[in-house]
Enzyme design. Structure first.
Site, PDB file in Angstrom:
ATOM      1  N   ARG A   1       0.847  -1.195   0.000  1.00  0.00           N
ATOM      2  CA  ARG A   1       0.000   0.000   0.000  1.00  0.00           C
ATOM      3  C   ARG A   1       0.880   1.241   0.000  1.00  0.00           C
ATOM      4  NH1 ARG A   1      -3.335   0.813   4.565  1.00  0.00           N
ATOM      5  NH2 ARG A   1      -4.575   2.214   3.316  1.00  0.00           N
TER       6      ARG A   1
ATOM      7  N   LYS B   1       3.598  -7.173  11.684  1.00  0.00           N
ATOM      8  CA  LYS B   1       2.766  -7.401  10.499  1.00  0.00           C
ATOM      9  C   LYS B   1       2.912  -8.833   9.977  1.00  0.00           C
ATOM     10  CE  LYS B   1       1.371  -5.127   6.301  1.00  0.00           C
ATOM     11  NZ  LYS B   1       0.963  -3.820   5.834  1.00  0.00           N
TER      12      LYS B   1
ATOM     13  N   ARG C   1      -1.399   4.468  12.755  1.00  0.00           N
ATOM     14  CA  ARG C   1      -0.353   3.920  13.639  1.00  0.00           C
ATOM     15  C   ARG C   1      -0.924   3.837  15.042  1.00  0.00           C
ATOM     16  NH1 ARG C   1       4.043   6.052  10.480  1.00  0.00           N
ATOM     17  NH2 ARG C   1       3.401   5.212   8.480  1.00  0.00           N
TER      18      ARG C   1
HETATM   19  C1  BTN Z   1       0.411  -3.827   2.261  1.00  0.00           C
HETATM   20  O1  BTN Z   1       1.230  -2.942   2.014  1.00  0.00           O
HETATM   21  O2  BTN Z   1       0.072  -4.077   3.425  1.00  0.00           O
HETATM   22  C2  BTN Z   1      -0.200  -4.619   1.149  1.00  0.00           C
HETATM   23  C3  BTN Z   1       0.690  -5.736   0.672  1.00  0.00           C
HETATM   24  C4  BTN Z   1       0.086  -6.563  -0.447  1.00  0.00           C
HETATM   25  C5  BTN Z   1       1.054  -7.573  -0.996  1.00  0.00           C
HETATM   26  C6  BTN Z   1       0.405  -8.506  -1.973  1.00  0.00           C
HETATM   27  S1  BTN Z   1       1.434  -9.893  -2.374  1.00  0.00           S
HETATM   28  C7  BTN Z   1       0.330 -10.359  -3.641  1.00  0.00           C
HETATM   29  C8  BTN Z   1      -0.136  -9.080  -4.315  1.00  0.00           C
HETATM   30  N1  BTN Z   1       0.777  -8.679  -5.359  1.00  0.00           N
HETATM   31  C9  BTN Z   1       1.387  -7.530  -5.074  1.00  0.00           C
HETATM   32  O3  BTN Z   1       2.218  -6.970  -5.806  1.00  0.00           O
HETATM   33  N2  BTN Z   1       0.960  -7.059  -3.898  1.00  0.00           N
HETATM   34  C10 BTN Z   1      -0.027  -7.932  -3.307  1.00  0.00           C
END
Ligand code: BTN
Length: 330
Positions: A127, A192, A327
């Site tokens: 994100r 996380k 946060r």
């Molecule tokens: C976050 O930042 O919390 C979200 C992370 C999301 C990661 C997943 S892995 C599968 C899919 N492909 C990506 O490039 N991102 C999501």
């Protein structure tokens, strides 16, 4: 379901994954390639972080057990009703991003219920422009394309529903003590464990396609973890034991498919109770980082549309996701 390619059938890893030593000569013979071809492939796998030892007189052996993703095993872990929503599945050995791939497929009329998994992502997206660290054969990187009948304005609660879907998967796996942090971070003991990225393609008046990407840490490679810029956890830590990646992938996909099918029919209401059960920031002091300001207050759960209820300055304001980061304050 459309039968699709599992394009990472790696015979070498398949053999080594069975455990035990194999000499270069034996591997070459079994795979029908030269010893130097075996050696080159081992170097490539080593560069991906696959740890193996080479012992004189014995040959090669993996130092850690390795379970590659397999379509049949993932589907076998899913309930029949979830299987009925799955239209297509692809498993890639290496891809830039499963989300980027499905966003492209969404623009070329791919069907709803299209799942894409990868053993490794070279440009995993998080994100707010962050990178999602995605080492080989360690975790789950899963994206699902779903075409909703609602317009984008009716999908505001979808990130909550996706978070609940991950929660239901963790609950079924027996993970204790995880929490959901609005809008959809998945935390275990303050670290996380999983992240969700929803991306949308479509007209403002709807209908629209959503690609939901989930990264769930299963057995994070310590080397790769050095690139993670926040506290992290994996399922190995949370469960105290190793778990089958195919089972995890199947359960995750099951709960995501069922959640989207239910959201399509009934909206967010069927998810509120589980969110409340796992709300990891309820009644705690939080800091909301908005594009142009930062607000501190007390999180008071979510409203019927999935917005965060934040109490500050004597009143409660509803905030909607987007480019907001939350946060916890200790
Ligand atoms: C976050 O930042 O919390 C979200 C992370 C999301 C990661 C997943 S892995 C599968 C899919 N492909 C990506 O490039 N991102 C999501």
């Amino acid at each position: 379901m459309t039968k699709s390619v599992n394009n990472h059938d790696d015979a070498l890893l398949g053999l080594l994954g069975e455990g035990g030593f194999y000499s270069g000569q034996e591997l070459g013979k079994r795979l029908g390639v030269s010893r130097s071809a075996v050696w080159k492939r081992m170097q490539l796998l080593s560069a991906k972080g696959v740890a193996f030892e080479a012992v004189a007189g014995k040959g090669y052996r993996l130092t850690q057990p390795l379970e590659l993703l397999k379509q049949d095993e993932i589907i076998a872990a899913m309930s029949p009703s979830a299987q009925s929503y799955l239209q297509q599945m692809e498993i890639h050995e290496e891809i830039d991003s499963t989300n980027r791939y499905l966003m492209q497929k969404a623009r070329s009329n791919a069907k709803t219920g299209f799942a894409c998994l990868a053993e490794q992502q070279t440009q995993g997206r998080g994100r707010r422009g962050r990178v999602w660290v995605s080492p080989f054969a360690s975790n789950i990187y899963l994206s699902l394309l779903w075409r909703f009948n609602q317009s984008p304005s009716e999908l505001g609660g979808l990130s909550i529903a996706a978070g609940v879907a991950v929660g239901r998967c963790l609950d079924e796996l027996g993970v204790v003590g995880f929490g959901l942090k609005w809008p959809n971070d998945v935390i275990w003991q303050g670290r996380k464990l999983a992240g969700i990225l929803l991306e949308m393609s479509g007209e403002a008046s709807g209908p629209c396609a959503i690609v939901a990407g989930i990264g769930l840490n299963v057995t994070m490679q310590p080397q790769a973890a050095q690139a993670i810029d926040q506290a992290w956890a994996d399922l190995g830590m949370a469960l105290g034991t190793q778990v089958s990646r195919n089972r995890v992938a199947g359960l995750l996909l099951q709960h995501l498919l069922l959640a989207f099918a239910v959201y399509d029919q009934h909206g967010l209401t069927p998810f509120i109770q589980d969110w409340q059960r796992w709300d990891g920031v309820y009644n705690t002091q939080v800091k909301l980082i908005l594009p142009h300001e930062t607000i501190t207050g007390v999180a008071r759960g979510i409203d019927a549309g999935g917005g965060l209820r934040l109490e500050h300055g004597g009143s409660t304001t509803i905030y909607h996701a987007g480019e907001i980061s939350l946060r916890t304050l200790k």
